[in-house]
Structure formats: structure tokens, C-alpha cells
Enzyme design. Structure first.
Site, PDB file in Angstrom:
ATOM      1  N   LYS A  22       0.840  -1.209   0.000  1.00  0.00           N
ATOM      2  CA  LYS A  22       0.000   0.000   0.000  1.00  0.00           C
ATOM      3  C   LYS A  22       0.863   1.243   0.000  1.00  0.00           C
ATOM      4  CE  LYS A  22      -1.858   1.618   4.031  1.00  0.00           C
ATOM      5  NZ  LYS A  22      -1.579   3.044   4.325  1.00  0.00           N
ATOM      6  N   ASN A  23       1.853   1.268   0.884  1.00  0.00           N
ATOM      7  CA  ASN A  23       2.619   2.499   1.094  1.00  0.00           C
ATOM      8  C   ASN A  23       3.667   2.738   0.016  1.00  0.00           C
ATOM      9  OD1 ASN A  23       1.001   2.923   3.259  1.00  0.00           O
ATOM     10  ND2 ASN A  23       2.542   2.364   4.800  1.00  0.00           N
ATOM     11  N   CYS A 116      -5.446  12.084  12.439  1.00  0.00           N
ATOM     12  CA  CYS A 116      -6.300  10.890  12.512  1.00  0.00           C
ATOM     13  C   CYS A 116      -6.146  10.324  13.914  1.00  0.00           C
ATOM     14  CB  CYS A 116      -5.867   9.878  11.449  1.00  0.00           C
ATOM     15  SG  CYS A 116      -4.239   9.212  11.755  1.00  0.00           S
ATOM     16  N   ARG A 121      -0.648  14.238  13.073  1.00  0.00           N
ATOM     17  CA  ARG A 121      -0.169  14.147  11.684  1.00  0.00           C
ATOM     18  C   ARG A 121       0.106  15.526  11.071  1.00  0.00           C
ATOM     19  NH1 ARG A 121      -1.665   8.927  10.066  1.00  0.00           N
ATOM     20  NH2 ARG A 121       0.067   9.028   8.610  1.00  0.00           N
ATOM     21  N   ASP A 305       4.035   0.516  12.196  1.00  0.00           N
ATOM     22  CA  ASP A 305       2.816  -0.084  11.646  1.00  0.00           C
ATOM     23  C   ASP A 305       2.610  -1.513  12.117  1.00  0.00           C
ATOM     24  OD1 ASP A 305       2.999   1.623   8.419  1.00  0.00           O
ATOM     25  OD2 ASP A 305       2.421   2.282  10.418  1.00  0.00           O
ATOM     26  N   ILE A 327       7.041   6.882  17.247  1.00  0.00           N
ATOM     27  CA  ILE A 327       6.724   7.625  16.020  1.00  0.00           C
ATOM     28  C   ILE A 327       5.430   8.428  16.153  1.00  0.00           C
ATOM     29  CG2 ILE A 327       6.263   7.428  13.542  1.00  0.00           C
ATOM     30  CD1 ILE A 327       9.126   6.605  14.245  1.00  0.00           C
ATOM     31  N   ARG A 398      -8.747  -0.769   4.351  1.00  0.00           N
ATOM     32  CA  ARG A 398      -7.932   0.314   3.756  1.00  0.00           C
ATOM     33  C   ARG A 398      -6.556  -0.229   3.361  1.00  0.00           C
ATOM     34  NH1 ARG A 398      -7.143   5.515   7.172  1.00  0.00           N
ATOM     35  NH2 ARG A 398      -5.722   5.791   5.409  1.00  0.00           N
TER      36      ARG A 398
HETATM   37  C1  EPZ Z   1       3.805   6.992   6.425  1.00  0.00           C
HETATM   38  O1  EPZ Z   1       2.992   7.983   7.014  1.00  0.00           O
HETATM   39  C2  EPZ Z   1       2.924   5.753   6.294  1.00  0.00           C
HETATM   40  N1  EPZ Z   1       1.787   6.054   5.434  1.00  0.00           N
HETATM   41  C3  EPZ Z   1       2.429   5.323   7.674  1.00  0.00           C
HETATM   42  O2  EPZ Z   1       1.677   4.133   7.511  1.00  0.00           O
HETATM   43  C4  EPZ Z   1       3.639   5.022   8.551  1.00  0.00           C
HETATM   44  O3  EPZ Z   1       3.200   4.672   9.848  1.00  0.00           O
HETATM   45  C5  EPZ Z   1       4.542   6.263   8.613  1.00  0.00           C
HETATM   46  O4  EPZ Z   1       4.909   6.660   7.281  1.00  0.00           O
HETATM   47  C6  EPZ Z   1       5.805   5.995   9.409  1.00  0.00           C
HETATM   48  O5  EPZ Z   1       6.516   4.949   8.827  1.00  0.00           O
HETATM   49  C7  EPZ Z   1       1.943   6.009   4.092  1.00  0.00           C
HETATM   50  O6  EPZ Z   1       3.025   5.747   3.595  1.00  0.00           O
HETATM   51  C8  EPZ Z   1       0.723   6.265   3.278  1.00  0.00           C
HETATM   52  P1  EPZ Z   1       5.725  10.366   8.646  1.00  0.00           P
HETATM   53  P2  EPZ Z   1       3.509   9.527   7.070  1.00  0.00           P
HETATM   54  O7  EPZ Z   1       5.620  11.641   7.913  1.00  0.00           O
HETATM   55  O8  EPZ Z   1       4.317   9.815   5.867  1.00  0.00           O
HETATM   56  C9  EPZ Z   1       5.832  13.492  12.203  1.00  0.00           C
HETATM   57  C10 EPZ Z   1      -0.204   2.751   7.675  1.00  0.00           C
HETATM   58  O9  EPZ Z   1      -0.734   2.182   8.642  1.00  0.00           O
HETATM   59  N2  EPZ Z   1       5.688  14.533  11.164  1.00  0.00           N
HETATM   60  O10 EPZ Z   1       6.931   9.494   8.417  1.00  0.00           O
HETATM   61  O11 EPZ Z   1       2.340  10.379   7.351  1.00  0.00           O
HETATM   62  C11 EPZ Z   1       4.566  12.647  12.341  1.00  0.00           C
HETATM   63  O12 EPZ Z   1       3.648  13.285  13.191  1.00  0.00           O
HETATM   64  C12 EPZ Z   1       0.273   4.171   7.814  1.00  0.00           C
HETATM   65  O13 EPZ Z   1       0.010   2.219   6.575  1.00  0.00           O
HETATM   66  C13 EPZ Z   1       5.802  15.869  11.541  1.00  0.00           C
HETATM   67  O14 EPZ Z   1       6.018  16.191  12.708  1.00  0.00           O
HETATM   68  O15 EPZ Z   1       4.433   9.463   8.354  1.00  0.00           O
HETATM   69  C14 EPZ Z   1       5.092  11.365  12.918  1.00  0.00           C
HETATM   70  O16 EPZ Z   1       5.261  11.537  14.310  1.00  0.00           O
HETATM   71  C15 EPZ Z   1      -0.028   4.740   9.194  1.00  0.00           C
HETATM   72  N3  EPZ Z   1       5.659  16.826  10.592  1.00  0.00           N
HETATM   73  C16 EPZ Z   1       6.484  11.226  12.290  1.00  0.00           C
HETATM   74  O17 EPZ Z   1       6.825  12.537  11.798  1.00  0.00           O
HETATM   75  C17 EPZ Z   1       5.436  16.508   9.276  1.00  0.00           C
HETATM   76  O18 EPZ Z   1       5.344  17.432   8.440  1.00  0.00           O
HETATM   77  C18 EPZ Z   1       6.539  10.255  11.122  1.00  0.00           C
HETATM   78  O19 EPZ Z   1       5.543  10.639  10.213  1.00  0.00           O
HETATM   79  C19 EPZ Z   1       5.330  15.148   8.917  1.00  0.00           C
HETATM   80  C20 EPZ Z   1       5.465  14.178   9.878  1.00  0.00           C
END
Ligand code: EPZ
Length: 417
Positions: A22-23, A116, A121, A305, A327, A398
């Protein structure tokens, strides 16, 4: 199909094919906007997040058709970067369209992707990075407006290895004038998959898989035929299901090389793993062993995840396991549901829980509140006495094509209702 019913106590046996990631599929589908002609994205998982992404691409003017094992995308008719669909509001994964649309159209108006249940996020890292490339942002109510006259390369450092922010910088960078150097990039396999797709299209990206990427912009990109890698999180989910049920299964096509931290924990909890060309053979113990101290981290650390699935497994293990989530700020929503099933879980603080394993859980009605928590409840139900009914299963669909079909093929007593 809103609920899943499971009658526990069956050891899973047999083999299950692991779906496409998916990702990885989502950012690659967004990247198809950057070429002048069609791309065929094979092994695309048929999950609701992908269907939502396909709807968004169509709304933007792309021609998108499902074929026998993938999606054919023709972006020639793309009109403008206005996304009004509900899909944007409810799907974080549409955020990677931001970088792609800025690269293609220079303008995006979208509903702010919002938080969410697992966390707020924020998107501050995305905005700060794209502003360095010349993008201007404005928030108008619930909408986010981004516009850029001349997208140019920049030297950028991410304060956190954000997967989504890394993807947006890559998607904008390949279309920008000049080169972009990205420090502190996320290293998840999904980032490598996106880079491989773009390189197949003619992009030049150096340092793939590392913390520093050099993205060379200004090259013409052409459509390509690309196969999405298998989903490491789905494979990990089924691997822990084998541990919980004491089974013996083959995870066909599982991406073992992307799962080192997961396989290590599996073996620590008593699993026996054998990697072959077919995939990953795993044999679960009669009773899982405790997992010791499990700490989630950015890749190649233990994936957030799979934290809920590890928690569900620890709930029926011998001994105590501590799980620390580093995370997301709210990824223990499953605790209350597992307690209803008889799990003994102590919340030490908002990032850490202590699990004291019990021999069996007790089937009852529980509620999925997000994607991976829902999958973890399904795994826990495999070792629960009696019937467990999991409601809110639309979350599970999803990310999992058909968890019921997969577990049923492995011998579980499971139905969707
Ligand atoms: C991706 O989400 C994945 N989703 C998530 O999978 C996964 O858990 C996550 O990466 C971490 O590996 C997809 O790829 C569609 P991040 P993403 O930006 O990109 C903080 C699933 O179940 N952050 O790496 O949204 C954030 O709050 C989903 O398949 C900021 O502070 O995750 C988090 O604490 C859930 N500011 C950390 O970074 C920002 O601008 C990591 O988030 C962006 C993120």
C-alpha cells in the site's frame, strides 16, 4: 462487510500470497502524473486507499483503468490541481499528490489532510521543505493552497525522517530546475520503490536508500511498466498471526530483505524462520515467548505499523514485554480492546506499555479504530476462546485486500458479516 467474526484456537497452516505494498503503491500512483504518457503499475493492491487514490487521479483528469494485475494510468488529460473529493479529507496518503501536482501543474488546492486517530499528523516538514523549492502556501479555512511559479532545486534538511515529506521532496525535485539535496531523508523501502519507479521513467536520483538524496531535476520523464513490491507490513501481520496461533505457514513473495527487525522479534518470540526464493517460512511455537523490550523507530528500526500486532502477540506470550512507540503520539488505542479480551496491559506512560502475557484471550465484541489496530485485533482473536466479533472493519480494508480470505485459506475459522 462491516464486521469480522473469528472462532479462535486453530493453528494456521499452508501458504498465503502477500499483496502489493500500500505504502509503495500510493506515492507511485501519484508519481504517474509526472510523465507525458501512460504507466502500467503492476501488483497494485485492491484496497480502499488505492481505490481512493484512483478516484483522485480520475478527478484530476487522468484516465485510469484496472487491468488483470495492475492499474494503467494515462495522465495526458490532467487539468488542474484542484482536489475537492472527500477522499482527500479522509486519506493521509493523498498528501503525496501535493509534490506531484506542484511538479506537474504548479498549483494545488486541497482539503488540509488533517490528523487521525493515531496522531495529529502535522505537515510542517512538507511545507518547510517545499517552500525552500519556491512554493508558497496559504491556508483558507479547511483548505490548503499551494502555488509555485518556478519550482527550483534546493538544499533541504528534514528535522525528522518523515516518509511523506521525503516523498513530496522527491516528487517535486524530479520536476524542479536544478538539483535538490535532501538531508535526513526517510529510508523506508517505500521511498526506494518510488525512486526506482522514477528512475525507470528517466529520472536521476542518487543515494536511494540512504539519509542523503541528490535529486537531479529538469529531465523529461516517460511512462513505464513497473511492479509494486510486496507489502512488508501485511507480511509482518501474517507472520505474527502464525506466532499467535502456533501455526506453520509460507508467506509467499514476502519481502524478507525489508523485514530484518521484524524477523528478529519473531525469532525472539519463539518463531522459526526460513527464507527461500518463494518467501518466508515461519513456524510458530506452542506458546509465544515474551518480546523483551520492543521500541518502534524509523526504518530500519521496528516499524510503527506493526506495533499493534506485536502488542497483540505479546498479550498471549509467556512473560512480560515492554513496548515503546516513538513515532506516533496515540498508537495504543488497541489497549482498551485487548483488555476487554482479557489481556493484562499496564500503561506506563503515553509512549510505553507493559504487557503481561496470558495463556488465552476470551472472545468478545471489540472495535477497530484504525487500520493496523484493526488488523491486530483480528490476529489476537486467533488465540481467543470462543467467538470474537471485530466491528469497524472498513479500517482494515484500507490496507488489507482480504484478511478474511487470507486467514481462511490458512485454516482459520473466520467470516466477514
Ligand atoms: C507513512 O505515514 C505511512 N503512510 C504510515 O503508515 C507510517 O506509519 C509512517 O509513514 C511511518 O513509517 C503512508 O506511507 C501512506 P511520517 P507519514 O511523515 O508519511 C511526524 C499505515 O498504517 N511529522 O513518516 O504520514 C509525524 O507526526 C500508515 O500504513 C511531523 O512532525 O508518516 C510522525 O510523528 C499509518 N511533521 C512522524 O513525523 C510533518 O510534516 C513520522 O511521520 C510530517 C510528519
Amino acid at each position: 462487510m462491516e464486521s469480522i467474526c473469528v472462532w479462535g484456537g486453530v493453528a494456521l497452516q499452508g501458504k498465503v500470497h502477500i499483496q502489493g505494498s500500500k505504502n509503495a503503491a500510493l506515492p507511485v500512483l501519484a508519481a504517474t502524473l509526472l510523465t507525458g504518457d501512460s504507466s502500467y503499475i503492476r501488483n497494485c493492491p485492491r484496497i480502499s486507499d488505492v481505490h481512493a487514490m484512483v478516484s483522485l487521479l480520475r478527478e484530476l483528469g487522468c484516465e485510469v483503468n484496472w487491468k488483470e494485475d495492475g492499474v494503467l494510468v494515462n495522465p495526458a488529460g490532467i487539468c488542474l490541481g484542484e482536489m475537492k473529493s472527500d477522499a482527500v479529507r479522509c486519506m493521509r496518503s493523498s498528501l503525496c499528490l501535493l509534490g506531484a501536482l506542484l511538479g506537474r501543474c504548479g498549483e494545488v488546492v486541497m482539503e488540509h489532510p488533517g490528523g487521525c486517530v493515531i496522531g495529529s499528523r502535522p505537515i510542517d516538514l512538507h511545507i518547510a521543505a517545499l517552500e525552500k523549492m519556491g512554493v508558497s502556501f496559504a491556508v483558507e479555512g479547511s483548505r490548503l493552497k499551494a502555488v509555485v511559479k518556478r519550482l527550483h532545486g534546493a538544499e533541504i534538511r528534514l528535522e525528522k525522517p518523515s516518509v511523506g515529506a521525503t516523498e513530496n521532496v522527491i516528487l517535486a525535485g524530479v520536476m524542479a530546475e536544478g538539483d535538490t539535496i535532501l538531508h535526513g531523508a526517510a529510508r523506508e523501502p517505500e521511498i526506494c520503490a518510488l525512486c526506482r519507479y522514477l528512475e525507470n521513467c528517466g529520472a536521476l536520483i542518487e543515494g536511494t536508500g540512504g539519509e542523503t538524496l541528490a535529486i537531479h531535476g529538469g529531465r523529461t520523464l516517460y511512462g513505464t511498466d513497473y511492479r509494486v513490491p510486496s507489502d512488508r507490513i501485511v507480511a509482518g501481520t501474517y507472520l505474527f498471526a502464525c506466532l499467535v496461533s502456533g501455526g506453520n505457514i509460507l508467506l509467499e513473495d514476502a519481502p524478507a530483505s525489508e523485514m530484518e527487525s521484524v524477523l528478529r522479534l519473531c525469532e525472539q518470540m519463539g518463531g522459526h524462520v526460513c527464507i527461500s526464493e518463494e518467501g518466508i517460512y515461519v513456524q510458530g511455537p506452542a506458546v509465544p515467548k515474551a518480546g523483551g523490550y520492543v521500541r518502534t523507530a524509523a526504518y530500519p528500526g521496528f516499524p510503527t505499523d506493526l506495533q499493534s500486532v506485536a502488542l497483540a502477540t505479546a498479550s498471549v506470550a509467556e512473560g512480560e514485554t515492554v513496548i515503546e512507540e516513538t513515532i506516533f503520539e496515540n498508537r495504543f488505542r488497541i489497549v482498551e480492546e485487548l483488555r476487554r479480551m482479557g489481556a493484562e496491559i499496564e500503561v506506563l506512560n503515553d509512549k510505553k506499555v507493559l504487557v503481561r502475557g496470558v495463556p488465552y484471550l476470551t472472545g468478545c465484541e471489540v472495535e477497530a479504530k484504525e487500520l493496523r489496530g484493526g488488523a491486530a485485533l483480528t490476529v489476537a482473536a486467533l488465540r481467543a476462546e470462543g467467538r470474537t466479533t471485530i466491528t469497524g472493519c472498513s479500517y482494515i480494508y484500507r490496507g488489507y485486500e482480504n484478511i478474511c480470505r487470507d486467514f481462511k485459506e490458512l485454516g482459520a475459522r473466520i467470516i466477514s458479516v
